[in-house]
Design a protein around this motif. Structure first.
Motif, PDB file in Angstrom:
ATOM      1  N   ALA A  24       0.837  -1.207   0.000  1.00 18.93           N
ATOM      2  CA  ALA A  24       0.000   0.000   0.000  1.00 18.93           C
ATOM      3  C   ALA A  24       0.868   1.252   0.000  1.00 18.93           C
ATOM      4  O   ALA A  24       0.590   2.243  -0.709  1.00 18.93           O
ATOM      5  CB  ALA A  24      -0.915  -0.016   1.221  1.00 18.93           C
ATOM      6  N   GLU A  25       1.939   1.211   0.801  1.00 21.57           N
ATOM      7  CA  GLU A  25       2.853   2.367   0.850  1.00 21.57           C
ATOM      8  C   GLU A  25       3.505   2.590  -0.500  1.00 21.57           C
ATOM      9  O   GLU A  25       3.619   3.733  -0.977  1.00 21.57           O
ATOM     10  CB  GLU A  25       3.905   2.127   1.927  1.00 21.57           C
ATOM     11  CG  GLU A  25       4.849   3.316   2.107  1.00 21.57           C
ATOM     12  CD  GLU A  25       5.878   3.075   3.197  1.00 21.57           C
ATOM     13  OE1 GLU A  25       6.771   3.908   3.375  1.00 21.57           O
ATOM     14  OE2 GLU A  25       5.767   2.022   3.870  1.00 21.57           O
ATOM     15  N   LEU A  26       3.924   1.513  -1.151  1.00 17.44           N
ATOM     16  CA  LEU A  26       4.524   1.648  -2.476  1.00 17.44           C
ATOM     17  C   LEU A  26       3.510   2.174  -3.483  1.00 17.44           C
ATOM     18  O   LEU A  26       3.862   2.953  -4.385  1.00 17.44           O
ATOM     19  CB  LEU A  26       5.071   0.289  -2.932  1.00 17.44           C
ATOM     20  CG  LEU A  26       6.282  -0.239  -2.163  1.00 17.44           C
ATOM     21  CD1 LEU A  26       6.632  -1.653  -2.629  1.00 17.44           C
ATOM     22  CD2 LEU A  26       7.486   0.674  -2.342  1.00 17.44           C
ATOM     23  N   ALA A  27       2.255   1.757  -3.343  1.00 17.36           N
ATOM     24  CA  ALA A  27       1.227   2.257  -4.255  1.00 17.36           C
ATOM     25  C   ALA A  27       1.025   3.757  -4.069  1.00 17.36           C
ATOM     26  O   ALA A  27       0.844   4.515  -5.035  1.00 17.36           O
ATOM     27  CB  ALA A  27      -0.080   1.503  -4.028  1.00 17.36           C
ATOM     28  N   ILE A  28       1.042   4.202  -2.789  1.00 17.74           N
ATOM     29  CA  ILE A  28       0.870   5.654  -2.526  1.00 17.74           C
ATOM     30  C   ILE A  28       2.041   6.421  -3.119  1.00 17.74           C
ATOM     31  O   ILE A  28       1.870   7.476  -3.757  1.00 17.74           O
ATOM     32  CB  ILE A  28       0.747   5.900  -1.009  1.00 17.74           C
ATOM     33  CG1 ILE A  28      -0.564   5.272  -0.489  1.00 17.74           C
ATOM     34  CG2 ILE A  28       0.803   7.392  -0.698  1.00 17.74           C
ATOM     35  CD1 ILE A  28      -0.695   5.299   1.018  1.00 17.74           C
ATOM     36  N   ARG A  29       3.241   5.873  -2.907  1.00 15.50           N
ATOM     37  CA  ARG A  29       4.412   6.548  -3.458  1.00 15.50           C
ATOM     38  C   ARG A  29       4.337   6.603  -4.985  1.00 15.50           C
ATOM     39  O   ARG A  29       4.687   7.600  -5.623  1.00 15.50           O
ATOM     40  CB  ARG A  29       5.681   5.838  -3.025  1.00 15.50           C
ATOM     41  CG  ARG A  29       5.992   5.975  -1.537  1.00 15.50           C
ATOM     42  CD  ARG A  29       7.283   5.255  -1.213  1.00 15.50           C
ATOM     43  NE  ARG A  29       7.607   5.334   0.214  1.00 15.50           N
ATOM     44  CZ  ARG A  29       8.695   4.785   0.755  1.00 15.50           C
ATOM     45  NH1 ARG A  29       9.543   4.105  -0.012  1.00 15.50           N
ATOM     46  NH2 ARG A  29       8.912   4.909   2.050  1.00 15.50           N
TER      47      ARG A  29
ATOM     48  N   GLN B  57      14.100   7.088  -9.252  1.00 12.76           N
ATOM     49  CA  GLN B  57      13.167   6.944  -8.135  1.00 12.76           C
ATOM     50  C   GLN B  57      12.427   5.590  -8.206  1.00 12.76           C
ATOM     51  O   GLN B  57      12.217   4.922  -7.189  1.00 12.76           O
ATOM     52  CB  GLN B  57      12.173   8.107  -8.147  1.00 12.76           C
ATOM     53  CG  GLN B  57      12.789   9.458  -7.835  1.00 12.76           C
ATOM     54  CD  GLN B  57      11.783  10.594  -7.918  1.00 12.76           C
ATOM     55  OE1 GLN B  57      10.606  10.359  -8.234  1.00 12.76           O
ATOM     56  NE2 GLN B  57      12.237  11.824  -7.636  1.00 12.76           N
ATOM     57  N   GLN B  58      12.025   5.140  -9.389  1.00 16.34           N
ATOM     58  CA  GLN B  58      11.307   3.857  -9.543  1.00 16.34           C
ATOM     59  C   GLN B  58      12.218   2.693  -9.156  1.00 16.34           C
ATOM     60  O   GLN B  58      11.789   1.731  -8.522  1.00 16.34           O
ATOM     61  CB  GLN B  58      10.825   3.699 -10.980  1.00 16.34           C
ATOM     62  CG  GLN B  58       9.664   4.617 -11.344  1.00 16.34           C
ATOM     63  CD  GLN B  58       9.196   4.409 -12.777  1.00 16.34           C
ATOM     64  OE1 GLN B  58       9.852   3.724 -13.545  1.00 16.34           O
ATOM     65  NE2 GLN B  58       8.068   5.029 -13.129  1.00 16.34           N
ATOM     66  N   MET B  59      13.520   2.765  -9.543  1.00 12.67           N
ATOM     67  CA  MET B  59      14.429   1.686  -9.167  1.00 12.67           C
ATOM     68  C   MET B  59      14.589   1.609  -7.660  1.00 12.67           C
ATOM     69  O   MET B  59      14.638   0.517  -7.073  1.00 12.67           O
ATOM     70  CB  MET B  59      15.793   1.913  -9.818  1.00 12.67           C
ATOM     71  CG  MET B  59      15.805   1.682 -11.329  1.00 12.67           C
ATOM     72  SD  MET B  59      17.424   1.973 -12.059  1.00 12.67           S
ATOM     73  CE  MET B  59      18.377   0.736 -11.219  1.00 12.67           C
ATOM     74  N   ALA B  60      14.636   2.716  -7.034  1.00  8.27           N
ATOM     75  CA  ALA B  60      14.739   2.729  -5.577  1.00  8.27           C
ATOM     76  C   ALA B  60      13.515   2.089  -4.952  1.00  8.27           C
ATOM     77  O   ALA B  60      13.608   1.328  -3.982  1.00  8.27           O
ATOM     78  CB  ALA B  60      14.934   4.171  -5.091  1.00  8.27           C
ATOM     79  N   MET B  61      12.310   2.363  -5.511  1.00  5.78           N
ATOM     80  CA  MET B  61      11.076   1.774  -4.977  1.00  5.78           C
ATOM     81  C   MET B  61      11.076   0.245  -5.169  1.00  5.78           C
ATOM     82  O   MET B  61      10.664  -0.498  -4.287  1.00  5.78           O
ATOM     83  CB  MET B  61       9.865   2.402  -5.672  1.00  5.78           C
ATOM     84  CG  MET B  61       9.633   3.866  -5.323  1.00  5.78           C
ATOM     85  SD  MET B  61       8.260   4.577  -6.244  1.00  5.78           S
ATOM     86  CE  MET B  61       6.941   3.553  -5.682  1.00  5.78           C
ATOM     87  N   GLN B  62      11.544  -0.224  -6.327  1.00  4.02           N
ATOM     88  CA  GLN B  62      11.591  -1.670  -6.564  1.00  4.02           C
ATOM     89  C   GLN B  62      12.558  -2.352  -5.602  1.00  4.02           C
ATOM     90  O   GLN B  62      12.285  -3.459  -5.104  1.00  4.02           O
ATOM     91  CB  GLN B  62      12.004  -1.953  -8.004  1.00  4.02           C
ATOM     92  CG  GLN B  62      10.942  -1.571  -9.030  1.00  4.02           C
ATOM     93  CD  GLN B  62      11.406  -1.806 -10.451  1.00  4.02           C
ATOM     94  OE1 GLN B  62      12.551  -2.198 -10.676  1.00  4.02           O
ATOM     95  NE2 GLN B  62      10.527  -1.548 -11.418  1.00  4.02           N
TER      96      GLN B  62
END
Length: 835
Positions: free
Chosen positions: A728-733, A795-800
């Motif tokens: 959920a946190e990743l979805a919000i981000r 930023q997307q790589m950091a999230m993954q």
């Protein structure tokens, strides 16, 4: 009109003169050659009205159609052959009669060397014959029946059920439907031990409408010199004795020719006379016919083979009148090779130089005769020593007669002179000789050893001796008898094969009882699928020997129990001991029947064995068993049981069986065809081809299983609350990043428009070309967008990376949780074991 008639047979018909005058129609010629038909001729056309002869049946009595002169020649030829065969075995008969002399069936009243001398016989020969009969009848004819079955070809459930039905039926036939079988078999065993050979005749009796197996003594079965057995003999003769009523029944039924035989002629052999004497019978009372049934390869006149080969026939002749009673073919109607059918089974005690073998009379008859002589000498010596005779003077007179003085009796004596001692002198008789007594013991011991009836000296063996040592001594003691019983086993197998064929082909097509499984009408099909063999064991002659063998195996099993099937071993041991209901005492896997999963769980808890079957729903069974193992309340109670560890091991082993069958089923689904039965014998090429196909199917199944496992893991991870919060946190981000990206794109667009406007205004002021200014501005905007795209990708790589770290953390937590549960279970089991 011409008329040819025989006046002596038929009178001339009325009205012939009138027909001759009218001369109407063509000439008709009537010719009567025999009273059973006629020929009519008209205008060259001949009509034959003779009766057609009936077609000869294959099983017909050929003696009914052969003329009397030919039958007399056949009878003379056959009887001459039989007499020659009888003379060729004359010495064998003489030896057999001498052996019967020392059997001791009748006490001999002797008058030499004095009236009333000892007439006892040595019992060594009788003891050997009776012991052989007793031991062999118990081995070959137990209480449950003498027959067991053997499946022909590959074994499956259908054939196993058929074998059980055939076994039940054969034992029913031999124990119930044929009440004479066991007495005849016992008589055969006694005669076999003495004579060295005995015979059984197996045939279908039309009067009983069933199969019979009668015993034939060796003296009534004549084999020609040079033949080694009944199978390869060119001819064999069964000497039968039948009463007038028996002959009449067979003549009325059409089995024998209806001829007058007159009164029976007394013809008896030396063996018959000796047996009658021993049994106290008189042969003058025997008013039976002596019938010779000769099974012979014979060139029958009128039925000669085109190649000149003698064909097998059964020719029956009355010995007294030499009348041929029947001649029948002795091969199967559909047999183009015309091979002789066997009706006799030969039992041999010890194979010898001739067809009859050697019996106890030949082996220890000399010991019995010598023992009888020495025994009589010892008894007579004791008699003379106790009641001696002697000389007395003429003047000595004893009042009364000269009869022996009874114990406690005193008589008056007139002494002429001197004392009584001086007038009487006893002859110097000695006590029974110790040397003769020792010689008798030696002869008896040697005879018992040779006859395999010597007692084993158990006292000479140590009580702590290994079973193998005891077994070796036992086998050495019983080796000769084991070989004899192995020959009996082989002959009984041949006899049962003949009975099986007769039961299959001539008895009713359904069972006479309700079989334990299957249809009553499946009798013929069952007999075609299985073979019948004796229940006796040719490798061990006595129960003691078999028990010692099993004890040796049990001792070996104690050293490595994991490689033995102990339930089967103990079950067989109990069956050898003859204990009833062995299947209830020690159940084995072969006795088990399919159960539902709950019943299997109940069996686990009760300590009963279970078995998985290939056609069951294995996934359902595994689910039920696993649910029981995961039930905390049930596992807590099982943990208190001392056998908890054994129960869990049995459950796991049973689940493994279902897993194996389930895996096999999945491989079959990948193949698209069913696989051969487990443990079935496959040809080398078929096994190689199947292995390649199974390897491909197993690879496909592995890939499919991996995909399912990954999907299950992903589904399990998605249900974890921590993972759900992280997702959920990743979805919000992600949503914030997308909103920022949209805003940046809008800002860039506005900025680009402003820059384009400023560029046009500046170009107008500077006098620059507006289009060139616009292109330069556009390049600057594109460079700014590329920089922004790189920032977003970073930023997307950091999230993954953060999401992967969260999943790894969840997997570590799951493994740690499983390890903690396993440790708790082990601690609980150790605590239950300690209690």
């Amino acid at each position: 009109m011409a008329t040819n008639m025989v006046p002596s047979i038929n009178p001339a018909p009325l009205g012939l003169d009138a027909l001759a005058v009218e001369e109407v129609g063509p000439d008709i010629e009537i010719e009567i050659e025999n009273p059973e038909g006629l020929k009519i001729g008209m205008d060259g056309i001949v009509i034959d009205m003779l009766e057609e002869p009936e077609e000869e049946s294959f099983d017909e009595n050929l003696a009914e159609v052969i003329d009397e002169g030919t039958l007399a020649s056949i009878a003379s030829d056959i009887i001459e052959m039989v007499d020659s065969d009888i003379n060729s075995r004359k010495e064998w008969v003489e030896m057999y009669v001498k052996g019967l002399d020392v059997l001791g069936m009748k006490y001999e009243e002797r008058t030499e060397p004095w009236n009333g001398a000892c007439g006892v016989f040595s019992t060594i020969l009788t003891e050997a014959a009776v012991r052989f009969q007793s031991e062999t009848i118990l081995e070959t004819f137990p209480a449950q029946g003498p027959v067991k079955t053997e499946i022909i070809g590959a074994i499956d459930k259908l054939k196993e059920d058929a074998a059980e039905r055939v076994r039940e039926d054969m034992n029913f036939q031999l124990t119930e439907a044929m009440p004479e079988y066991r007495p005849e078999h016992e008589r055969m065993l006694y005669s076999l031990g003495l004579a060295g050979a005995a015979f059984k005749k197996v045939y279908f009796d039309p009067s009983y409408q069933r199969q019979v197996a009668i015993f034939i003594p060796a003296e009534d079965f004549i084999i020609p010199y040079g033949a080694s057995s009944v199978i390869n003999a060119e001819r064999v003769t069964h000497v039968m004795r039948k009463t007038k009523n028996d002959i009449k029944k067979l003549q009325v039924s059409g089995f024998y020719r209806d001829v007058e035989l007159g009164e029976p002629v007394s013809i008896h052999t030396d063996v018959e006379k000796k047996k009658a004497e021993d049994q106290g019978y008189s042969l003058t009372d025997d008013d039976r016919y002596q019938i010779l049934e000769v099974h012979i390869d014979y060139d029958l006149p009128g039925y000669e083979d085109e190649d000149g080969i003698a064909l097998p026939y059964v020719i029956t002749i009355d010995r007294g009148t030499t009348e041929v009673l029947s001649i029948r073919r002795n091969w199967s109607e559909d047999d183009t090779r015309r091979i002789k059918r066997q009706h006799f089974v030969q039992y041999t005690y010890v194979p010898g130089f001739g067809a009859y073998g050697l019996g106890l009379i030949h082996l220890i008859g000399g010991y019995a005769r010598a023992g009888t002589s020495i025994l009589r000498q010892l008894v007579d010596a004791g008699t003379l020593s106790n009641l001696p005779g002697g000389l007395k003077s003429r003047g000595l007179r004893i009042k009364g007669d000269d009869t022996p003085i009874n114990p406690g009796e005193f008589r008056d004596v007139d002494v002429p002179s001197g004392t009584v001692r001086d007038n009487i002198m006893t002859l110097p008789y000695k006590e029974p000789s110790q040397v003769l007594s020792a010689l008798l013991d030696k002869i008896t011991q040697e005879g018992r050893r040779l006859g395999s009836i010597a007692d084993m000296q158990v006292s000479d063996m140590s009580a702590n001796a290994p079973v193998s040592t005891t077994l070796a001594l036992l086998e050495r003691q019983l080796k000769n008898m084991s070989a004899v019983q192995a020959r009996v086993h082989y002959s009984m197998k041949q006899e049962f094969k003949l009975l099986r064929i007769i039961i299959r082909d001539n008895t009713p097509g359904e069972y006479e009882f309700d079989p334990s499984s299957g249809d009553r009408m499946a009798k013929r099909e069952d007999y075609d699928m299985v073979d019948v063999i004796p229940v006796s064991d040719p490798n061990s002659s006595t129960m003691a020997q078999r028990i010692m063998q099993y004890q040796a195996v049990i001792q070996l099993a104690q050293q490595a129990p994991q490689i033995y099937n102990l339930p089967v071993l103990h079950r067989q041991m109990i069956e050898v001991l003859g204990i009833k209901n062995a299947d209830k005492l020690v159940p084995i896997e072969d006795d088990m029947k399919p159960r539902d999963p709950v019943s299997e769980n109940m069996a686990f808890l009760n300590g009963e064995p279970t078995k998985a079957f290939i056609y069951q729903d294995h996934d359902a069974h595994i689910a039920v068993h696993t649910s029981m193992m995961q039930d905390p309340l049930l596992m807590a109670q099982i943990g208190q049981n001392p056998q908890a560890q054994k129960m869990m091991a049995e459950i796991q082993a049973h689940i493994a069986e279902h897993l194996a069958y389930a895996y096999r089923k999945k491989v079959e689904e990948q193949l698209g065809v069913p696989m051969p039965a487990p443990d079935s014998d496959l040809p080398e090429e078929s096994e190689l081809m199947l292995s390649r196909l199974v390897a491909q199917a197993a690879t496909q199944l592995l890939a499919q299983s991996k995909g399912q496992v990954q999907q299950q893991q992903a589904q399990q991870m998605s249900q974890d609350p921590v993972v759900q919060m992280q997702q959920a946190e990743l979805a919000i981000r992600k949503q914030d990043a997308e909103t920022k990206l949209l805003k940046v794109k809008g800002d860039l667009q506005i900025k680009a428009e402003e820059l384009a406007l400023k560029a046009r205004e500046g170009a107008a002021k500077m006098g620059e070309d507006p289009e060139m200014a616009a292109m330069r501005t556009q390049q600057e905007i594109m460079q700014a967008q590329e920089l922004h795209a790189l920032e977003v990708a970073s930023q997307q790589m950091a999230m993954q990376q953060q999401q992967a770290q969260a999943q790894q953390s969840m997997g570590q937590n799951d493994q740690q949780h499983q390890m903690e549960m396993l440790q708790k279970i082990l601690q609980a089991r150790q605590g239950g074991k300690g209690e």
